[in-house]
Design an enzyme around this catalytic site. Sequence first.
Site, PDB file in Angstrom:
ATOM      1  N   GLY A  87      11.665  55.800 -51.432  1.00  0.00           N
ATOM      2  CA  GLY A  87      11.051  57.112 -51.256  1.00  0.00           C
ATOM      3  C   GLY A  87      12.045  58.212 -50.986  1.00  0.00           C
ATOM      4  O   GLY A  87      11.690  59.302 -50.586  1.00  0.00           O
ATOM      5  N   CYS A  88      13.338  57.922 -51.190  1.00  0.00           N
ATOM      6  CA  CYS A  88      14.360  58.935 -50.954  1.00  0.00           C
ATOM      7  C   CYS A  88      15.025  59.304 -52.275  1.00  0.00           C
ATOM      8  O   CYS A  88      15.312  58.449 -53.098  1.00  0.00           O
ATOM      9  CB  CYS A  88      15.428  58.411 -50.006  1.00  0.00           C
ATOM     10  SG  CYS A  88      14.764  57.758 -48.480  1.00  0.00           S
ATOM     11  N   GLN A  89      15.285  60.602 -52.451  1.00  0.00           N
ATOM     12  CA  GLN A  89      16.015  61.031 -53.641  1.00  0.00           C
ATOM     13  C   GLN A  89      17.476  60.585 -53.538  1.00  0.00           C
ATOM     14  O   GLN A  89      18.108  60.247 -54.522  1.00  0.00           O
ATOM     15  CB  GLN A  89      15.936  62.549 -53.754  1.00  0.00           C
ATOM     16  CG  GLN A  89      16.113  63.016 -55.176  1.00  0.00           C
ATOM     17  CD  GLN A  89      16.004  64.513 -55.274  1.00  0.00           C
ATOM     18  OE1 GLN A  89      16.989  65.226 -55.155  1.00  0.00           O
ATOM     19  NE2 GLN A  89      14.820  65.008 -55.512  1.00  0.00           N
ATOM     20  N   SER A  90      17.998  60.613 -52.301  1.00  0.00           N
ATOM     21  CA  SER A  90      19.304  60.024 -52.049  1.00  0.00           C
ATOM     22  C   SER A  90      19.064  58.634 -51.468  1.00  0.00           C
ATOM     23  O   SER A  90      17.998  58.363 -50.947  1.00  0.00           O
ATOM     24  CB  SER A  90      20.086  60.884 -51.071  1.00  0.00           C
ATOM     25  OG  SER A  90      19.272  61.183 -49.950  1.00  0.00           O
ATOM     26  N   SER A 116      11.659  64.840 -51.028  1.00  0.00           N
ATOM     27  CA  SER A 116      12.161  63.556 -51.523  1.00  0.00           C
ATOM     28  C   SER A 116      13.304  62.986 -50.709  1.00  0.00           C
ATOM     29  O   SER A 116      13.876  61.998 -51.110  1.00  0.00           O
ATOM     30  CB  SER A 116      12.558  63.723 -52.973  1.00  0.00           C
ATOM     31  OG  SER A 116      13.127  64.986 -53.151  1.00  0.00           O
TER      32      SER A 116
END
Lengths: 142, 410
Positions: free
Chosen positions: A50-53, A119
Amino acid sequence: MTIQETEQKIVDEFSAFDDWLDKYNLLIEMGKDLPLIDARYKTNNHLISGCQSRVWLHAELADDGKVYFTADSDAVITKGIVNLLIRVFSGRTPDEVLTADMAFIDKIGLREHLSPTRSNGLISMVKQIKLYAQVYKLKMNN
Amino acid sequence: MPAQTVFKAEMVRADFPALQQQVFNRPLVYLDNAATTQKPQVVIDRVRDWYEHENCNIHRGVHHLSQLATEAFEGARQYIAGLLNAKHSHEIIFTRGTTESINLVASSFGNKFINQGDHVLISGMEHHSNLVPWQQLCLSKGAILDIIDITSEGEIDLNHYEQLLAENPKIVAITHLSNVLGTINPVEEMIRMAHIRDIPVLLDAAQSVAHLRIDLQKLDCDFFVFSGHKAYAPMGVGVLYGKEEWLNKMPPYQFGGEMVDNVHFEQTVFNELPFRFEAGTPNVGAVLGLESALRYLHSFGIENILHYEDQLLHYAIKRMESTGKIRFIGRPKNHAAVISFLVGDTHPYDAGTIMDKLGVAVRTGHHCAQPLIDLFNVPGTIRASFGMYNTYEEVDILIGAIERADAMLA
């Protein structure tokens, strides 16, 4: 320092700045102090979805009955955000972690990161931190 | 003649209320047009007028308002058919957007014509909305999804396309203009190559309708899909164009009111085109807004706008190159005003977050094209995508934001 006191300290640190860029500069600086995850835990199992990074998070229950977190991310602002959470939650008992609220995030002006569409996955990180605490609480009671 | 006038963003900027605001005490520099465009006042007024004065249900009422509304709605269909040079206006079907249009074809065409062991052909640069519907169709049918290779420049590998056409896919579905790389694909040639083998082609025109001249009969594609909101129109409306001979062979996608001719408890006779594919009450206000947006866009001459955007793109690329800090993702020869890039070695999320705080709205991440981003072996990109209202000054602000982000993150 209690969780509330640590949160208040963070709020004070951020309130020194009016400009958004200064606040992000502070986050970037905080990212550099992040207690880094041991290389052997930097695996897909420790990746938070669920993280863009990418964010890796590890927790250990020490003999003092407190949970200690280490983490890493490939984005430095995200590292700063994780470090905020670790400052608040690391070295606490599982019960303290489970009962803490996240009001300080709103107070320092990072509320946008709490929205489910954002994000960087702050919500996922908090969920994961609380999940670790839940697991260790069950473990301690057994 | 509009074709001879010079188009400049300054001619239209004041028409867009949303562009007049500040974010974080700085003027908003809106460079996320590939995600959605802002709306000109004339479109906002058109939608408001509809609800203030004209609102009622269409096609079924004998009363005055209903007849006027039906005329307006069908007028929009005729206008769009004419603008895009469709052969018949009943080949224009209103949907909720590109995604629904593709799902309609994948479901209806797919159920009728695609069987176990058949091939479906898409490219490696598709948006998830032109990938997942086909992938899921293939999974449910036991069909095979083939993917055309993308070159390191971000272009479709036509040799590989030719090879995959030899598998005789039941349909080819490709993007006209890549939402990530800005590549304008050689779709006329690709359609011609497919038609030699009698293979139908669906064009995902979500990104192209606001930038390119579309001539459906000249393109000769079998299906053509787009969303209004990426072309200065309201959200929640889009178009599926399909050649009559295909649409007439396809079963309805959804069932309900409007799409029926004659209903009995035992059976139903479905309505004719285009109504057969428009079950339920359509988003009439948005359809009228779409007509108004396309009229507005074309009143300046789409070629003039394209020429302006092309100059702006090359100015932006030149300025970005001169910083010495930019890594471009994809450098297609035929390039529309979308740039994917990274700032030095920094993570796109970091740079994008700082640029946002400087008032520059760019997109970071995989842009709903995860497999394409994986091909370039990067965690994501920063994407600046331009529209008719973006100015040279805004490019300068973008460059300033890139340099500031680089300095803060270094």
